[in-house]
Motif scaffolding. Structure first.
Motif, short mmCIF file in Angstrom:
data_model
loop_
_atom_site.label_atom_id
_atom_site.label_comp_id
_atom_site.label_asym_id
_atom_site.label_seq_id
_atom_site.Cartn_x
_atom_site.Cartn_y
_atom_site.Cartn_z
N ALA A 568 -3.56 -9.99 -5.61
CA ALA A 568 -2.26 -9.69 -5.20
C ALA A 568 -2.17 -8.37 -4.73
O ALA A 568 -2.62 -7.46 -5.36
N LEU A 569 -1.55 -8.28 -3.86
CA LEU A 569 -1.32 -6.74 -3.05
C LEU A 569 0.19 -6.85 -2.42
O LEU A 569 0.85 -7.49 -2.20
N GLU A 570 0.36 -5.50 -2.07
CA GLU A 570 1.49 -5.28 -1.37
C GLU A 570 0.86 -4.56 0.06
O GLU A 570 0.00 -3.69 0.07
N ARG A 576 -1.92 -1.86 -0.97
CA ARG A 576 -2.01 -1.34 -2.14
C ARG A 576 -2.48 -2.65 -3.10
O ARG A 576 -1.44 -3.79 -2.88
N LEU A 577 -3.52 -2.61 -3.72
CA LEU A 577 -3.82 -3.78 -4.64
C LEU A 577 -3.11 -3.64 -5.83
O LEU A 577 -2.76 -2.63 -6.46
N ARG A 578 -2.51 -4.89 -6.41
CA ARG A 578 -1.66 -4.76 -7.50
C ARG A 578 -2.34 -5.37 -8.68
O ARG A 578 -2.31 -5.06 -9.77
N GLU A 637 -6.46 3.86 -6.96
CA GLU A 637 -6.26 2.65 -5.90
C GLU A 637 -6.86 1.12 -6.55
O GLU A 637 -6.86 0.29 -5.73
N ILE A 638 -7.25 1.39 -7.81
CA ILE A 638 -7.81 0.04 -8.25
C ILE A 638 -6.82 -0.52 -9.31
O ILE A 638 -6.45 0.32 -10.25
N PRO A 639 -6.43 -1.55 -9.01
CA PRO A 639 -5.35 -2.40 -10.02
C PRO A 639 -6.07 -3.07 -11.39
O PRO A 639 -7.57 -2.96 -11.40
#
Ligand code: FES
Ligand code: FES
Lengths: 698, 149
Positions: A568-570, A576-578, A637-639
């Protein structure tokens, strides 16, 4: 379980004493040819050995990757360690245990069936017999060939295999030790190599006077030159003032950075499989690319070599001590029997980085400085600019579809540079610098049956009808290329899984449903469904909102571990990884925590490559020579990542080191396409590409 | 020239040029290999040490600037941090680990029970190629629990 075909490692090294030595004082030495490259392999192998021998793991001393003391298992690569070496260790240890039990039975004049082993001691039921591995050792010669006929334990009897045994090497590494970088030999000279900017450049001049004024000396042999000093600081100072003059070399530049440059170049062509009848005009097609990728090891390459006038000993973090020894013999003219290569740990390499070059450089310097150990250390810029990089790849898929929009006829056309440059002397730096370098040879990849190189994972695991793969292996890429984690698997899975999403969209079918409609492999289906459920796929929103959910599936090498990854990302100006979810079927899990560690590490590394990484080329060679110029993913940056290992019972253990790479890249690609309503087919997903995709899609 | 400072609790005097880099002095002069060479350009964090409690890059720090200061290397970080990294198995190759535990020590010396975001911010300058990040964050949070009063 009775093995009827012995693992290759055991066929190559059939004697039990090549693997196991009972040590005086209560220890057992396990000798393996696979080496620790940061993925816990020596821990997993010790776990298997302790299990089958019925000893406490603490009794084991592991000797890994020593040409004088450990079996030849080739190179540690391609997730093969647990499958190959683990299989051999399992059989050997079961057989050793059986031999000791038979000897004990003879001594005790009773049958083996009532005897067992508890931490190396022979038990009759719950009663110690007084016999053990150590006092029986003289009566049980291990200088005999393995038969492979002894039963190994079934999963139900495992006490150690399947548990989260902690890494054996971690405490030392957290206390300041553990790496070849830390090793010091008395009288050791520190060397820094003057590397050529371009492949084939000639060394015109080195100013020896300026190097000597800095307190160092210079060694030159053909186009190879190095500065040597009694201390690291002086060697570095000399390197900083040395201004070698180079001429010639194969010109390169930024236009060669992208995989597209490879398409149509002079190449070795091969193909396998047979396509169906569909004409080119009836096929849907798309091209996906990955650029050149750096291994980006955190610790630059190092090696130590020492020559006493007759024997040459080399300490290296190479993935293949025996193959390296063959190269050293060819380079130095010494017999292989006069050379020992000892593995010592380096930073995680993820393929063929500068390790072998540095070892060969140290060997060459040591040969010319008998009696003096030589340490070669690469600088950060060396490691980025001189190591062989992972090759760029262009993958075109063309498929004909049935009325429901499902593929019935599939072709893939791949353009790539070679993936296993380590095998060829002509591709190693010190050979290229010889006064008469070896002639160029055809650099071919492993055959598809052996897992392939550029072709790895190019055949879909889905039901796609007849399938043909064409591989064009470009022999003169702008930069040296060699093995990078998973070889062609990441670009191929990225291409296949992106393409399937595009087909699903054409057909107006949900991407998971679409995949399931062409997927008959039950294990693959289970993995896919598990990841989709974790990601609450059923609640996936509409496309084009800026928020995306994507999925990717793969079976590494089409025969190793299965993995599905959902992301899931934006996306606005950047990605941006979520959240990330992952499910894996790795067969029998030797060390579940170790598997999780590798699986998650693979996800993060692949995400980094997909979003950020590209080797930059300039007229002076590789231009991205620092972390500022070659950024990788950072903590912020790591979800959160959630991983499940699906229970696979007694299915054979499958290597997991690479299984999540392709699915992760694909899941990100698919999630970005979902977020934007427009697709990016070229890695990495830069701001420019996001903007371009929006423009094209909108 | 000589520079005297405290190193992992004990006084130490370094003879020689004050411009010598701390990373070289530690590794090659004193045989303390906890601070790793990763880039020599203050870009990766593998060489971190604490100077008066603040994490700094040993690869860019001249010894002469350390007179009278308190320097702690990976060898000297509180045991509870190392134990937390082992408990979480927070490494693959472990080459970045020294820098990570020093960055953690710097944070935990200044903040009691930091939140996840504070941990991430404190570690963000440290690179890890192996993708051990989630475990490293978990290890620092675990260490924070162990160190909290
Ligand atoms: S070695 Fe100092 S930051 Fe990389
Ligand atoms: S564990 Fe290998 S670099 Fe972090």
């Amino acid at each position: 379980m009775i093995a009827n075909t012995l693992p290759k490692s055991l066929q190559d090294n059939p004697r039990l004493d090549q693997w196991i030595t009972i040590l005086p004082g209560g220890g057992v030495m396990l000798r393996v040819g696979k080496v620790e490259i940061g993925q816990g392999i020596t821990t997993a192998l010790a776990q298997i050995a302790a299990e089958e021998l019925d000893i406490a793991p603490g009794r084991l001393v592991v000797t890994a990757g020593d040409t004088a003391a450990a079996p030849d298992e080739g190179t540690t690569t391609g997730s093969m360690s647990v499958e190959m070496s683990g299989g051999a260790v399992r059989l050997v240890c079961a057989e050793v245990r059986g031999l000791f039990l038979a000897a004990a039975a003879g001594r005790l004049e009773r049958s083996v069936s009532g005897l067992s082993v508890r931490d190396g001691a022979v038990m009759a039921g719950a009663v110690a017999t007084g016999l053990n591995y150590w006092n029986l050792a003289g009566a049980v010669p291990l200088a005999r060939e393995a038969t492979g006929a002894v039963s190994v334990k079934p999963q139900s009897a495992h006490r150690l295999v399947g548990t989260d045994m902690p890494r054996r090497d971690l405490a030392l590494k957290l206390s300041g030790g553990g790496f070849l970088h830390d090793m010091v030999l008395p009288g050791m000279a520190h060397a820094r190599v003057l590397h050529p900017p371009l492949i084939g450049a000639r060394l015109e001049a080195v100013d020896a006077a300026v190097i000597e004024r800095a307190g160092a000396s210079v060694f030159q042999h053909g186009n190879f030159a190095a500065v040597l000093a009694g201390s690291a600081a002086v060697a570095e100072a000399a390197l900083a003032v040395a201004r070698p003059v180079w001429s010639g070399g194969a010109a390169i530049g930024p236009v060669m950075e992208e995989a597209g440059w490879l398409v149509g170049r002079e190449a070795i062509h091969s193909h396998f499989g047979v396509a169906g009848e569909a004409s080119p005009g009836d096929r849907i097609r798309a091209v996906y690319t990955r650029p050149y990728i750096s291994h980006g090891t955190l610790g630059p390459s190092v090696a130590i070599a020492e020559f006493d006038g007759a024997r040459l000993v080399i300490w290296s973090h190479s993935q293949g001590p025996y193959p390296l020894r063959r190269h050293v013999a060819a380079l130095t003219g010494l017999a292989e029997t006069a050379i020992t290569v000892r593995h010592a740990q380096g930073a995680g390499c993820y393929g063929h980085n500068g390790a072998d070059d540095a070892a060969l450089e140290a060997a060459l310097l040591a040969l010319h400085h008998p009696g003096r150990p030589i340490r070669v250390l690469w600088t950060r810029a060396d490691e980025f600019a001189q190591e062989p990089v992972g090759t760029a790849m262009s993958v075109e898929i063309a498929a004909a579809l049935d009325a429901a929009g499902r593929p019935v006829d599939w072709t893939a056309t791949i353009w790539s540079a070679p993936h296993v440059g380590r095998m060829f002397a002509a591709n190693l730096l010190p050979f290229q610098a010889l006064p008469e370098p070896p002639a160029a040879v055809a650099m071919v990849d492993p055959a598809p049956e052996g897992g392939g190189g550029a072709s790895r994972n190019s055949v879909p695991i889905y039901d796609v009808g007849p399938c043909r793969v064409d591989v064009h292996l470009v022999q003169r890429p702008p930069v040296r290329t060699s093995a990078l984690r998973g070889l062609g698997a990441l670009p191929n899975v990225f291409a296949i899984e992106s393409f399937l999403d595009e087909l699903a969209e054409r057909a107006g079918v949900d991407p998971v449903e679409y995949r399931l409609s062409i997927l008959s492999d039950a294990r693959a289906r289970r993995v896919l469904v598990a990841a989709a459920e974790m990601a609450r796929w059923a609640r996936r929103g509409p496309a084009g909102t800026g928020a995306g959910l994507g999925i990717g599936l793969g079976r590494y090498k089409n025969k190793s571990a299965f993995a599905a990854v959902a992301v899931a990302l934006e996306v606005d100006t950047e990605v941006r990884l979520r959240r990330i979810w992952c499910s894996v079927d790795a067969g029998l899990a030797i060390n579940p925590d170790g598997i999780r560690n590798q699986v998650e590490g693979g996800i993060i590394q692949a995400a980094s490559m997909t979003l950020k990484e590209q080797v930059r080329l300039g007229s002076e060679g590789i231009a991205s020579r620092s972390w500022a110029e070659y950024p990788i993913l950072r903590f912020s940056e790591i979800p959160p990542i959630e991983t499940v290992l699906l229970d696979a019972g007694d299915e054979p253990p499958l290597g997991v080191g690479e299984c999540t790479m392709g699915p992760t890249a694909a899941a990100i690609g698919n999630a970005v396409a979902h977020a934007l309503g427009a697709r990016i087919r070229d890695m990495p997903f830069t701001r420019e590409r996001i903007a371009a995709a929006l423009l094209a899609g909108g | 020239m000589a520079t005297t400072f405290t190193l992992n609790g004990d006084p130490v005097t370094i003879e020689g040029a004050p411009t010598a880099l701390l990373l070289d002095v530690l590794r090659n002069g004193l045989g303390l290999t906890g601070a790793r060479y990763g880039c020599g350009e203050e870009q990766c964090g593998a060489c971190l040490v604490l100077v008066d409690g603040v994490a700094v890059h040993a690869c860019g720090r001249e010894v002469g600037t350390l007179a009278g200061r308190d320097v702690v290397t990976a060898e000297g970080v509180p045991e509870v941090i190392r134990a937390a990294f082992i408990a979480e198995q927070a490494a693959q190759c472990g080459y970045c680990s020294s820098g990570m535990i020093v960055a953690a020590a710097g944070l935990l010396g200044r903040v009691v029970r930091p939140g996840r975001d504070e941990v991430v911010a404190a570690l963000d300058g440290n690179l890890c190629r192996c993708g051990s990040h989630p475990r490293i964050v978990a290890a620092v949070l675990r260490a924070a629990e162990g160190m909290a009063p």
